[in-house]
Motif scaffolding. Structure first.
Motif, short mmCIF file in Angstrom:
data_model
loop_
_atom_site.label_atom_id
_atom_site.label_comp_id
_atom_site.label_asym_id
_atom_site.label_seq_id
_atom_site.Cartn_x
_atom_site.Cartn_y
_atom_site.Cartn_z
N ARG A 157 0.81 -1.22 0.00
CA ARG A 157 0.00 0.00 0.00
C ARG A 157 0.84 1.27 0.00
NH1 ARG A 157 -5.15 -0.80 2.19
NH2 ARG A 157 -5.48 1.40 1.64
N ARG A 203 -0.37 14.27 -0.17
CA ARG A 203 -1.04 13.02 -0.55
C ARG A 203 -0.32 11.81 0.03
NH1 ARG A 203 -1.29 13.76 -6.93
NH2 ARG A 203 0.86 14.44 -6.42
N ASP A 206 -1.50 11.59 3.53
CA ASP A 206 -2.87 11.07 3.54
C ASP A 206 -2.89 9.56 3.29
OD1 ASP A 206 -3.78 13.62 3.98
OD2 ASP A 206 -4.30 14.02 1.88
N ALA A 207 -2.00 9.11 2.43
CA ALA A 207 -1.94 7.68 2.13
C ALA A 207 -1.55 6.88 3.37
CB ALA A 207 -0.96 7.42 0.99
N TYR A 209 -2.13 7.81 6.49
CA TYR A 209 -3.30 7.86 7.37
C TYR A 209 -4.33 6.81 6.95
CZ TYR A 209 -7.26 9.66 10.05
OH TYR A 209 -8.30 9.78 10.91
N GLU A 210 -4.63 6.78 5.66
CA GLU A 210 -5.63 5.83 5.16
C GLU A 210 -5.18 4.39 5.30
OE1 GLU A 210 -6.24 7.12 1.19
OE2 GLU A 210 -7.23 9.01 1.76
N THR A 211 -3.90 4.16 5.17
CA THR A 211 -3.39 2.79 5.25
C THR A 211 -3.29 2.29 6.68
OG1 THR A 211 -2.12 3.07 3.21
CG2 THR A 211 -1.43 1.30 4.69
N GLY A 213 -4.59 3.85 9.45
CA GLY A 213 -5.81 4.07 10.21
C GLY A 213 -5.67 5.14 11.27
N GLU A 215 -3.09 9.07 12.30
CA GLU A 215 -1.93 9.92 12.03
C GLU A 215 -0.74 9.30 12.76
OE1 GLU A 215 -2.81 13.89 13.21
OE2 GLU A 215 -4.28 14.22 11.60
N GLY A 310 -8.56 -2.90 8.94
CA GLY A 310 -9.88 -2.34 9.17
C GLY A 310 -10.85 -3.30 9.81
#
Length: 465
Positions: A157, A203, A206-207, A209-211, A213, A215, A310
């Motif tokens: 990821r 970005r 952000d990637a 964070y999204e990966t 879950g 900061e 997740g």
């Protein structure tokens, strides 16, 4: 009255010129509080807020002039290295003013308003802040915890991420004084969390964070969330109690040497790997520590691998006291909760708070001799005989009104087990009398007194109300 001690850094804080704009702003808005034509103003100013006593509050919202006047005092606080200070002033119609600045004192806990706890034993902290985790030697990680699978997923990821070198991980472990869990090592081997690694590319952040879950904290900012990392004022902390139900996944602690914080949810709540789980928890589970609470944490994932995937945890039991009824560690006796001290009395009782009360004053006899009672707070006038407090020999925090303290002092019945104390004033405007009472209590423990500095000045004529 104590003689002021001259300290160069306190000069501005004890200068009439520092306070004059605020006195002028508040005196001009006083609706009540005039005595014989004089205006009485009292309150506190802290770095995080300010307040005036009941009956002397300026009209409406703070004006630009008032805010500027408060900032002037705050600047003096910063120079003095002080968090907050209380004051009172008597202002004649001619503008002649006698200002009293109370404090600071190393024996008084700082806060944004008046009423900070008296620190009777230097360095003492409330019992919940001394509580260590119960042993969790039988706890095991969930089967979902898979460092190798976690690392593979993260590399897929986050293909361009910069990971921590072995020596960086070793340095973090040396700083923390414990080895990092295998899953946390796998995470930081892929991405070490430094913003400079992303060269301003939001970005990329952000990637992550999204990966992950959350900061992600940089590796060199990872820390242990022990009790000292979650400070709280005595008057609030002393009224908390550590309770961990047998079906809880997380221990209801203030902090733990086994909570290793590695992330933030973006709103100030911290994520940690939990190495000291509750009776129903698993080693390595992920918990979230709320920035709005002093105790406990919430289970959000059974493992770091599950967090990245997740996957919801099998349980989300939060840790709170068992309620405010009979048998709880914390009991509130007032018009909205328990209606008697008898209903609160129980061997597990640690904290008794007596609040707004319509019935006759209460008798403390039912709680005398309880083995764990350590905190008593009571609104002024709610105790039938304040001298009974002297029989509560295990108290470490006591907060009652000025009259109750006077009775205890005169009777020689102040519990010597106390580590901190509070005086409930509810709008008392005679701050000088409050300082004298506080100093009398502090003297019993040989603690430094609160210094009261008197400053005279002239504000000019005041408008009539």
């Amino acid at each position: 009255m104590s003689e002021p001690i001259f300290v160069p850094s306190l000069q501005a804080l004890r200068s009439f010129e520092t306070w004059a704009p605020l006195m002028r702003a508040w005196a001009g808005g006083v609706e009540v509080g005039r005595e014989g034509g004089d205006v009485r103003v009292a309150g506190a100013v802290g770095r995080d807020g300010w307040a005036s006593s009941s009956g002397t509050r300026p009209r409406g919202r703070a004006s630009a002039a008032e805010r500027a006047a408060v900032e002037r005092v705050r600047d003096a606080l910063v120079v003095a290295g002080v968090e907050s200070v209380t004051f009172s002033a008597r202002i004649a119609p001619s503008g002649r003013t006698r200002l009293r600045v109370m404090g600071p004192s190393p024996a008084v806990e700082s806060g944004p308003g008046s009423g900070g706890a008296l620190l009777l034993v230097e360095g003492a902290v409330p019992e919940p802040w001394r509580r260590l985790p119960d042993p969790a030697s039988a706890a095991r990680p969930r089967r979902s915890a898979d460092p190798a699978a976690l690392e593979r997923r993260l590399r897929e990821r986050l293909p361009g991420a910069i990971g921590a070198r072995d020596e960086e991980i070793a340095a973090a472990e040396a700083r923390l004084g414990l080895p990092l869990p295998a899953e946390l090592k796998a995470l930081y081997r892929v991405v070490r969390g430094r913003w400079e690694d992303w060269e301003g590319d939001t970005r990329a952040g952000d990637a992550v964070y999204e990966t992950v879950g959350c900061e992600l904290l940089p590796l060199d900012a990872v820390y242990v969330a022990d009790a000292a990392s979650r400070p709280a004022p005595w008057r609030f902390a002393a009224c908390e109690a550590v309770v961990t139900p047998p079906d809880s996944a997380v221990q209801g602690l203030v902090g733990s040497p086994g909570w290793i914080v590695f992330g933030d949810n973006g709103g100030g709540d911290r994520l940690a790997v939990d190495l000291t789980p509750g009776p129903a928890g698993r080693t390595g589970q992920i918990v979230m520590l709320s920035h709005e609470e002093f105790l406990g944490a919430e289970l959000i994932a059974d493992s770091l691998t599950d967090l990245v995937r997740g996957v919801e945890p099998r349980g989300r039991r939060r840790n709170r006291p068992r309620g405010r009824g009979e048998g709880s560690a914390v009991a509130h006796v007032n018009v909205a909760h328990l209606r008697s001290v008898e209903a609160a009395a129980h061997p597990d009782l640690e904290v008794l708070c007596i609040g707004v009360w319509d019935d006759p004053p209460v008798d403390l006899t039912p709680v005398v001799g309880l083995p764990r009672l350590r905190t008593l707070t009571a609104y002024p006038g709610t105790l039938a005989d304040p001298r009974q407090i002297g029989r509560l020999t295990g108290l470490e925090y006591l907060e009652v009104g000025p009259a109750e303290w006077r009775t205890l002092l005169d009777a020689g019945a102040v519990p010597r087990s106390l580590a901190a104390a509070g005086i409930t004033t509810h709008g008392l405007r005679d701050h000088e009398r409050l300082v004298d009472l506080s100093n009398e209590i502090l003297a019993l423990w040989g603690r430094p007194p609160i210094v009261s500095t008197v400053v005279d000045g002239d504000l000019g004529s005041l408008p009539s109300s």
